[in-house]
Design an enzyme around this catalytic site. Sequence first.
Site, PDB file in Angstrom:
ATOM      1  N   GLY A   1      30.348 -85.395 -58.166  1.00 28.54           N
ATOM      2  CA  GLY A   1      31.684 -84.157 -59.470  1.00 28.54           C
ATOM      3  C   GLY A   1      33.000 -85.081 -59.369  1.00 28.54           C
ATOM      4  O   GLY A   1      33.461 -85.170 -60.357  1.00 28.54           O
ATOM      5  N   HIS A   2      33.636 -86.117 -58.109  1.00 29.20           N
ATOM      6  CA  HIS A   2      34.597 -86.617 -58.200  1.00 29.20           C
ATOM      7  C   HIS A   2      34.151 -88.185 -57.725  1.00 29.20           C
ATOM      8  O   HIS A   2      34.818 -88.466 -56.236  1.00 29.20           O
ATOM      9  CB  HIS A   2      35.370 -85.843 -56.895  1.00 29.20           C
ATOM     10  CG  HIS A   2      36.889 -85.790 -57.510  1.00 29.20           C
ATOM     11  ND1 HIS A   2      37.852 -87.000 -56.427  1.00 29.20           N
ATOM     12  CD2 HIS A   2      37.770 -85.617 -58.299  1.00 29.20           C
ATOM     13  CE1 HIS A   2      39.049 -87.104 -56.958  1.00 29.20           C
ATOM     14  NE2 HIS A   2      38.497 -85.994 -57.698  1.00 29.20           N
ATOM     15  N   PHE A   3      34.365 -88.860 -58.556  1.00 31.45           N
ATOM     16  CA  PHE A   3      33.669 -89.209 -59.887  1.00 31.45           C
ATOM     17  C   PHE A   3      32.552 -89.831 -60.639  1.00 31.45           C
ATOM     18  O   PHE A   3      32.725 -91.266 -59.726  1.00 31.45           O
ATOM     19  CB  PHE A   3      34.988 -89.607 -60.377  1.00 31.45           C
ATOM     20  CG  PHE A   3      36.340 -89.345 -60.652  1.00 31.45           C
ATOM     21  CD1 PHE A   3      36.513 -88.010 -61.313  1.00 31.45           C
ATOM     22  CD2 PHE A   3      37.041 -89.648 -59.835  1.00 31.45           C
ATOM     23  CE1 PHE A   3      37.658 -86.893 -60.908  1.00 31.45           C
ATOM     24  CE2 PHE A   3      38.593 -89.282 -59.456  1.00 31.45           C
ATOM     25  CZ  PHE A   3      38.794 -87.593 -60.748  1.00 31.45           C
TER      26      PHE A   3
END
Length: 148
Positions: free
Chosen positions: A49-51
């Site tokens: 999720g990053h990124f």
Amino acid sequence: MVIYDIQEIIRILPHRYPFLLVDKIVEIEPRARIVGIKQVTANEYFFQGHFPGSMVMPGVLQIEALAQVGAILALREFQGREDKIPYFGGIDSARFRRPVVPGDTLRLEVTALRTGSKVHRMRGLASVDGQISAEAEIISVFGDRPKE
């Protein structure tokens, strides 16, 4: 040269996957200075999720990795260290200088500024190829681990 491999680190720190963020210790000056290594791979959980499409290791996790290396320096001096747990007491002067991405070798250097029986103040520098990626002063407070 490896001073502590992952098996030794697991014997010292209470952290476990996915939150164990140091792979080995390569230098140590007891009660003064320590250097750890984190091999950053594309398989790290935080990259989901990053990124997406532009993977960057979160700066706060670089600070956490520095704190874990500092905890190794401190905990190795404790009698009964298996009964202790390190907590953050504070983070001062944190700065983030460059992104850390998959394939990077993160060098985690921590210098003791003040040591006590329960509270330690440390200066941490995270770097990749000689370029600082993150730095901070970290205060760690050592408490008793909860009994299971």
